[in-house]
Motif scaffolding. Structure first.
Motif, PDB file in Angstrom:
ATOM      1  N   CYS A 292     -47.370  -7.604  -9.306  1.00  0.00           N
ATOM      2  CA  CYS A 292     -46.670  -8.297  -8.223  1.00  0.00           C
ATOM      3  C   CYS A 292     -46.924  -9.803  -8.308  1.00  0.00           C
ATOM      4  O   CYS A 292     -48.064 -10.247  -8.358  1.00  0.00           O
ATOM      5  CB  CYS A 292     -47.147  -7.765  -6.883  1.00  0.00           C
ATOM      6  SG  CYS A 292     -46.410  -8.641  -5.500  1.00  0.00           S
ATOM      7  N   CYS A 298     -51.547 -12.527  -1.619  1.00  0.00           N
ATOM      8  CA  CYS A 298     -51.217 -11.489  -0.644  1.00  0.00           C
ATOM      9  C   CYS A 298     -52.478 -10.938   0.023  1.00  0.00           C
ATOM     10  O   CYS A 298     -53.469 -10.642  -0.634  1.00  0.00           O
ATOM     11  CB  CYS A 298     -50.478 -10.350  -1.352  1.00  0.00           C
ATOM     12  SG  CYS A 298     -50.002  -9.024  -0.247  1.00  0.00           S
ATOM     13  N   CYS A 306     -51.469  -3.099  -7.277  1.00  0.00           N
ATOM     14  CA  CYS A 306     -50.521  -4.211  -7.209  1.00  0.00           C
ATOM     15  C   CYS A 306     -50.465  -5.000  -8.514  1.00  0.00           C
ATOM     16  O   CYS A 306     -49.477  -5.643  -8.805  1.00  0.00           O
ATOM     17  CB  CYS A 306     -50.889  -5.144  -6.062  1.00  0.00           C
ATOM     18  SG  CYS A 306     -50.796  -4.348  -4.463  1.00  0.00           S
ATOM     19  N   CYS A 328     -42.177  -4.338  -2.754  1.00  0.00           N
ATOM     20  CA  CYS A 328     -43.603  -4.276  -2.449  1.00  0.00           C
ATOM     21  C   CYS A 328     -44.019  -2.813  -2.498  1.00  0.00           C
ATOM     22  O   CYS A 328     -43.312  -1.942  -1.995  1.00  0.00           O
ATOM     23  CB  CYS A 328     -43.885  -4.847  -1.063  1.00  0.00           C
ATOM     24  SG  CYS A 328     -45.577  -4.572  -0.515  1.00  0.00           S
ATOM     25  N   LEU A 329     -45.172  -2.542  -3.118  1.00  0.00           N
ATOM     26  CA  LEU A 329     -45.624  -1.163  -3.250  1.00  0.00           C
ATOM     27  C   LEU A 329     -46.131  -0.611  -1.934  1.00  0.00           C
ATOM     28  O   LEU A 329     -46.157   0.588  -1.708  1.00  0.00           O
ATOM     29  CB  LEU A 329     -46.741  -1.087  -4.293  1.00  0.00           C
ATOM     30  CG  LEU A 329     -46.317  -1.450  -5.716  1.00  0.00           C
ATOM     31  CD1 LEU A 329     -47.542  -1.638  -6.587  1.00  0.00           C
ATOM     32  CD2 LEU A 329     -45.403  -0.372  -6.277  1.00  0.00           C
TER      33      LEU A 329
END
Ligand SMILES: Nc1ncnc2c1ncn2[C@@H]1O[C@H](COP(=O)(O)OP(=O)(O)O)[C@@H](O)[C@H]1O
Ligand code: SF4
Ligand code: SF4
Ligand SMILES: [Mg+2]
Lengths: 702, 310, 279
Positions: A292, A298, A306, A328-329
């Motif tokens: 990500c 984040c 991520c 987004c996971l």
């Protein structure tokens, strides 16, 4: 070109675009997909460098020398744009797809008249006669609400104001009735009240002409006002997309949520509900992390998950979120209701004695007019009344904001205060001493140190030839804070700590720093001499939202700690509302209204304040706002109206009296003062511009 | 516009006056040496004093200056020491010859350099651009006296195509003009071409060119209508100022090829301390330079609507 | 520091590399003139020898000899010293004067600017060579006088460039920051402004060096250069050009030498400019 009526106008699929530089390949846009339907306005929002403009250039198939579309497809009304020949493209550009640019002045050819630049559009694309082209252009100019079309047709671009130039560019784009309009930050270079007019016009276009639009902006509030759907971009990727309501009310991606936390909305408050800056900064395109892209910044980052592999867009499964997708996971694991850890409430503090008193201060600049007419009429010397009878004060620990649009004299005031200019009349007392006529080189080092400034432009604020440490050290030495080399050095390191920069920045050069970091160094430098008063001239307006919030918070924390008085100059009422205790609203060199923040944001309003409030876009769909559009542009400071400065644009103008007499300040016992001929009682009856629904009625996750 | 013209002309007049004062001070401050130069080093003291007396050299300096200026303005430049005739008799025909040379140079150089500059600047970094750029760097690196030597060696010594001197002994001969023109063009075109290229490159990166392309205009129209008009403003100024440079080049070339022009005259006058001739030549040269500069400034303003209407 | 860095970047511009190569070549020649020069540059050995002629007492006149029998190659080698001493010196003094004038005019503005600008307008309105000829004809030809003349004629041009840069840089926020901490005007000009103007100035200095070399050559060529018999490229051309029709080599080689050195500086300037535009 023909297409079925219900087919989308534009369909972009899995688009990848790279720039090729000496540093290697820079993937500017990654896996970008978007569809635009007939007469729909789609917003593209994100911070600078995230690839918004690149998408627009790709649609125009104009990638410059070093850009290339690597893969993916761009279908316009069913035709693949990537496969068109140069000639086919040429026929499409300006007739089916048009573009509107960020800087209208640069976009217009300086040595051709408006007429010749407009007329070539229908002449090229529809082979109409000169006369017909002229007629059409005049008609189009009136469609974009430009008065006096014949004069404008004959004018050169530099003879028009910024707002007029942008309207000309819009007219040019609309002349052959395109199906798709691309707007790349069309109002970023304009003043808020002018911006409001353009936004209104843009919103009209799709209604009137049925044009589909892609509206690019970094400003969430603007996107909310003009668009139906929005695509949020971060570092080359779309991270969230969906309808305005869905995305603005229930943002799912931590970045989108973070952005909302960075914008000073009417519901934020510097003490009770401060901004929640996103930490860190945007990754450079060739330094993106694995997994990500938002990972390093984040708060919900989960190692091993991520940062494992690229994250794909997933639909948000929810009944009222059709078309809402997020990259987004963990989107369904994140609970946005819980305030984040670092958004702590901060204690308010007491204000102390008066630090600054501005007493009828006046600053005129002489300009020499060397035209014949001026020589004959003997008026070769004229005055720009940059500041006219300014009157206000500031107390210890207080934040006083000076608000106004470009050219209203904010920066002139800063210059006089800093001693870079001398005032023409009146007094300017700092800690009791009149400094209005003491130029900077005659001020003592103690005086210099106690009155410092934070500058606007991060790229300019530091000298590129010297290291960060040397520049701060010089200030410490100049202000006589420390004498010994090692002590100076310790103090520099200490200041770097205060502005939350790593100590090894001491040896860095400004070009190795990002904009936000440079502003931090600028703040450190300003606080080197323990100032009692710091004037900050638009210190964050050139920064990206997420970075600006952090710098703003930092500035306020240091101020709080040092009990410094902060004079905050800004054009942005949103920011000002958030951080100021008291506000001074200026227009054309004069104070229109001053009072506490609450007083300024509630009736009675000065008609200009009212318009300004209405013009500032607010990125919250549940807040209601009255619409007030101002006619025309800011008058030139060389030639201001004789009566009330605001008279040329005032929607509440009373009549002759406003043209002829300068209104007096009507003061209330609280100190709230308004310069207008309309009696206060009447102004008090005006309804509020902004309506914030009570917390209980709100859906917004706050 | 009109004010600008007046201002520029006023500046021109002031410059000329200052230059005349300087020249006068430089060359005529000590009457004794003037007399020596006029009458030669073997003249007697009495002869010199008599000459000085006759020519009013015992007047105060400002009286002398003003009478000198008065004569000058009416076209009486005095008598050349070397040629033993009034200065104007040698000056004007020589100037005429130089004008012929200059016109020929410009007639070749301007079209050549503008076309090359525009072609190079249209697509920055292309092969054509690199070739033109490097060529023009090379040609501007060869000073006039060197290219005069090279070209004469080639065309006169080896190929025997052209005459090696341009004295025009048997009347005007076009062949004799070729080498001087070639030398000057070779040295000067590169500079103008590079300036044109730079201007064109800059214009081509301007957002308004992008606007024109994205309006769907054909490429040739983008270049001819939108780019050239803006790109040619800078070269115009450069070309006007080039006249000033040309005056320097002309001295060298005329000296080398024995061309009977103004430049050779000026050099000869300086080398022989022919003061009245130096004064006249210098004033003419400065006049030409200042006049072209005035035209350049006024023209620049005229070509630039941003300045014209403000 | 960063000036050095930009020279290091030169590796990426082949044009600049070639230029730098030529300059380094001539510097080496000048430094080692003693070692590499085959003959005494002043000795009259054998007049009118063609290039490649073998000298009776040993050695070859690689580039021939001139009309009084001096070896041309040796004179070229020693002549490089003259150029490489006077050209940089003259450029340097012109720069010192021009920078000080430009800083004062651009930073102080007002009457200082008016006076300095008018003076340079007047100087610049002379055709350059006319100016040189008049100056040298008046004060005489010598090394110092050449430097004075070049400084006088070039400083106004440098001033204009510096002034333009300063007018832009003086509005930067870091200059305002320096003012608001009470720095003196000269410190602001020299420490805050000048270092940031160095990019364009270095490029200009290279170009100007080329012009100065041309000027020194032209003065020599017109017979106004360094007094003989010291070897000077321009002078060599002047002395032998009458014989150019019969013995072209005498003038040809000095012309090549001077052109190559000028080319070196022009290429270097172009390379540096290209790099500075890049980022
Ligand atoms: N001509 C170019 N050459 C190299 N990189 C570029 C070029 N134009 C843009 N970029 C890079 O591509 C990325 C996306 O830029 P852009 O589309 O302009 O973003 P935005 O419009 O969102 O600010 C940025 O990192 C930018 O630095
Ligand atoms: S994928 Fe992980 S790091 Fe990326 S935004 Fe979602 S939670 Fe944050
Ligand atoms: S004085 Fe008149 S013109 Fe001015 S703000 Fe009040 S009503 Fe408007
Ligand atoms: Mg952009």
């Amino acid at each position: 070109m023909t297409a079925r009526r219900d087919a989308p106008i534009l369909e972009i699929k899995d688009l990848n675009i790279s720039y090729y530089t000496r540093a290697g390949e820079i993937p500017a846009v990654i896996d970008f997909s978007l569809t635009v339907n007939r007469s729909e306005t789609v917003g593209l929002v994100g911070e600078s460098g995230c690839g918004k403009s690149t998408v627009a250039w790709a649609i125009m198939q104009y990638m410059g020398n070093n850009g290339a579309i690597k893969s993916g497809s761009i279908k316009f009304m069913g035709h693949e744009l990537n496969d068109l020949s140069d000639e086919e493209l040429r026929k499409l550009r300006g007739s089916e797809i048009s573009m509107i640019y960020q800087e209208p002045f640069a976009a217009l050819n300086p040595s051709l008249t408006v007429a010749s630049q407009l007329m070539e559009v229908p002449i090229t694309h529809e082979q109409v006669s000169e006369n017909e082209a002229w007629e059409r252009c005049v008609q189009m100019l009136s469609d974009v609400h430009l008065p006096d079309q014949q004069r404008i047709m004959h004018a050169y671009p530099h003879q028009l104001s910024g707002g007029q130039q942008q309207r000309v560019v819009i007219a040019m784009a609309l002349l052959s009735n395109p199906s798709l309009l691309l707007l790349d930050e069309p109002t970023t270079a304009l003043d808020v009240t002018v911006e409001a007019g353009i936004v209104d016009l843009v919103a009209d276009i799709s209604k009137k002409f049925g044009t589909s639009q892609i509206y690019i902006s970094h400003n969430l509030g603007l996107i909310l006002e003009v668009c139906e759907r929005v695509f949020v971009m971060y570092s080359g990727e779309v991270v969230e997309q969906g309808s305005i309501n869905s995305v603005f009310t229930w943002p799912k991606h931590p970045y989108t949520q973070g952005l909302f936390g960075c914008i000073p909305l009417p519901t934020t408050d510097k003490n009770a509900a401060p901004l929640r800056p996103i930490r860190g900064q945007l990754p450079l395109p060739h330094e993106r992390p694995v997994g990500c892209n938002f990972g390093p910044r984040c708060d919900h980052f989960e190692a091993g998950r991520c940062d494992a592999r690229d994250v794909i867009m997933e639909p948000v499964v929810s009944s009222d979120a059709i078309g809402h997708r997020v990259r987004c996971l963990r989107w369904n694991e994140i609970d946005v209701g819980v305030p984040l850890a670092h958004a702590k409430a901060k204690p308010p503090f007491e204000v102390g004695e008066r630090v600054l008193e501005v007493d009828h201060m006046q600053k005129y600049y002489e300009v020499h007019d060397r035209s014949i007419a001026a020589l004959i009429s003997g008026q070769s010397v004229r005055f720009v009344k940059a500041n006219e009878a300014l009157d206000f004060d500031a107390r210890r620990g207080e934040t006083v904001a000076i608000v106004g649009e470009s050219g209203c004299g904010k920066s002139t005031f800063a210059k006089v205060l800093m001693g870079l200019e001398c005032c023409t009349a009146g007094e300017l007392r700092h800690e009791g001493r009149d400094i209005g006529n003491i130029p900077v080189h005659r001020r003592s080092s103690q005086q210099l140190g106690s009155l410092q400034m934070v500058f606007q432009n991060p790229s300019d604020t530091l000298n590129p030839s010297h290291t960060v440490g040397a520049q701060i050290a010089r200030a410490i030495k100049k202000f006589g804070i420390e004498k010994e080399k090692s002590k100076i050095r310790d103090r520099v390191l200490n200041l770097l700590d205060v502005v939350k920069l790593p100590r090894d920045f001491y040896f860095r050069r400004p070009r190795q720093l990002s904009g936000g970091q440079k502003q931090r160094v600028g703040i450190a430098r300003a606080f080197a001499g323990n100032p009692s008063l710091v004037i900050a001239d638009e210190p964050v307006s050139a920064l990206d939202v997420s970075v600006a919030a952090a710098v703003t918070e930092l500035l306020m924390d240091i101020q709080r700690e040092h009990q410094t008085t902060l004079l905050f100059i800004s054009h942005d009422l949103g920011v000002v509302r958030y951080l100021a205790d008291r506000i001074v609203v200026m227009y054309l060199g004069q104070i229109m209204e001053r009072g506490t923040t609450e007083e300024i944001f509630a009736p009675p309003y000065h008609p200009y304040t009212e318009a300004l409030l209405a013009a500032v876009p607010i990125a919250d769909p549940e807040i209601e706002k009255r619409e007030i559009l101002l006619e025309g542009d800011l008058p030139s400071a060389l030639d201001p109206p004789t009566g009330c400065p605001f008279v040329t644009r005032c929607p509440r103008k009373l009549g002759k009296i406003c043209d002829q007499q300068r209104p007096l300040m009507q003061s209330l016992p609280t100190g709230h003062a308004i310069a207008c001929h309309i009696p206060l009682e009447e102004l008090r009856r005006i309804e509020p511009v902004i309506y914030v629904p009570p917390e209980s009625e709100r859906l917004h996750a706050k | 516009m009109f004010v600008l013209l007046l201002k520029r002309i006023a500046f021109m007049v002031i410059t000329m006056i200052v230059v005349s004062v300087l020249l006068f001070l430089l060359l005529e401050i000590s009457p004794g040496s003037v007399a020596t130069k006029v009458l030669g080093p073997y003249s007697s003291e009495e002869q010199r004093n008599l000459w000085l007396e006759q020519h009013g050299y015992f007047e105060p300096i400002y009286v002398r200056y003003f009478s000198w200026l008065g004569n000058f303005v009416t076209g009486d430049f005095g008598e050349s020491i070397r040629f033993k005739v009034p200065v104007s008799e040698v000056l004007w025909p020589r100037l005429g010859n130089t004008v012929i040379l200059g016109v020929a140079v410009f007639a070749v150089m301007i079209p050549l350099s503008l076309v090359l500059g525009i072609l190079a600047g249209m697509r920055e970094g292309s092969k054509l651009d690199r070739t033109i750029s490097v060529t023009s760097i090379i040609t501007t690196s060869v000073p006039e006296f060197a290219s005069a030597v090279f070209l004469s060696a080639l065309f006169v010594f080896w190929l025997k195509w052209l005459p090696g001197t341009s004295g025009m002994a048997e009347g005007f001969n076009l062949k004799e003009l070729v080498l001087p023109v070639m030398v000057l063009v070779l040295y000067d075109f590169g500079y103008v071409a590079r300036m044109t290229r730079a201007s064109m490159v800059e214009v081509m990166t301007m957002p308004y060119i992008r606007t024109a392309v994205l309006k769907g205009l054909p490429y040739n129209k983008v270049i001819l209508k939108h780019a050239l008009r803006n790109a040619l403003v800078a070269p115009f100024t450069v070309i006007m100022l080039q006249i000033n440079w040309l005056l320097s080049g002309v001295i060298i070339v005329e000296f080398f090829f024995a061309y009977k022009g103004f430049g050779a005259l000026l050099l000869e006058a300086s080398l022989n301390q022919d003061i009245f001739l130096i004064e006249a030549c210098a004033m003419v040269a400065v006049f030409v330079a200042v006049a072209t500069q005035t035209i350049a400034d006024v023209g620049y303003t005229y070509l630039n609507p941003r300045i014209r209407f403000s | 520091m960063r000036t050095l860095a930009s020279f290091a970047l030169l590796r990426e511009s082949w044009v600049g590399m070639i230029g730098a190569g030529i300059i380094v070549f001539w510097i080496l020649v000048a430094v080692f003139a003693q070692l590499i020069s085959p003959f005494d540059p002043l000795a009259t050995l054998q007049p009118f020898a063609k290039p490649g002629t073998t000298y009776a007492k040993g050695g070859i006149f690689l580039l021939g000899t001139d009309h009084i029998g001096r070896d041309i190659l040796s004179r070229l080698i020693w002549g490089s010293r003259t150029v490489l001493v006077y050209a940089p010196l003259a450029t340097f003094t012109a720069y010192v004067v021009g920078i000080l004038m430009g800083l004062a005019a651009g930073y102080r503005r007002g009457w200082v600017d008016d006076v300095l600008s008018r003076i340079s307008d007047i100087i610049l309105s002379f055709p350059v060579l006319v100016l040189y000829i008049i100056i040298i004809a008046t004060i005489g030809a010598s090394g110092v006088n050449i430097i004075i003349a070049i400084t006088f004629a070039s400083a106004p041009g440098i001033m204009r460039i510096v002034r333009g840069l300063v007018l832009d840089l003086r509005n930067r926020d870091y200059v305002a920051a320096a003012q608001t901490r009470g720095e003196s005007a000269w410190r602001i000009m020299l420490v805050e402004i000048l270092p940031n103007a160095r990019g364009p100035l270095i490029v200009d200095a290279c170009l100007r060096m080329g012009y100065v070399i041309i000027t020194i050559g032209v003065l020599g060529f017109l017979g106004l250069g360094l007094p003989p018999p010291d070897p000077d490229w321009g002078g060599m051309i002047n002395e032998t050009r009458q014989m150019a029709m019969a013995f072209p080599h005498m003038a040809l080689f000095p012309c090549m030498a001077i052109s190559s050195l000028i080319l070196g500086f022009n290429l270097l300037a172009d390379g540096l400019r290209e790099i500075s535009l890049r980022d």
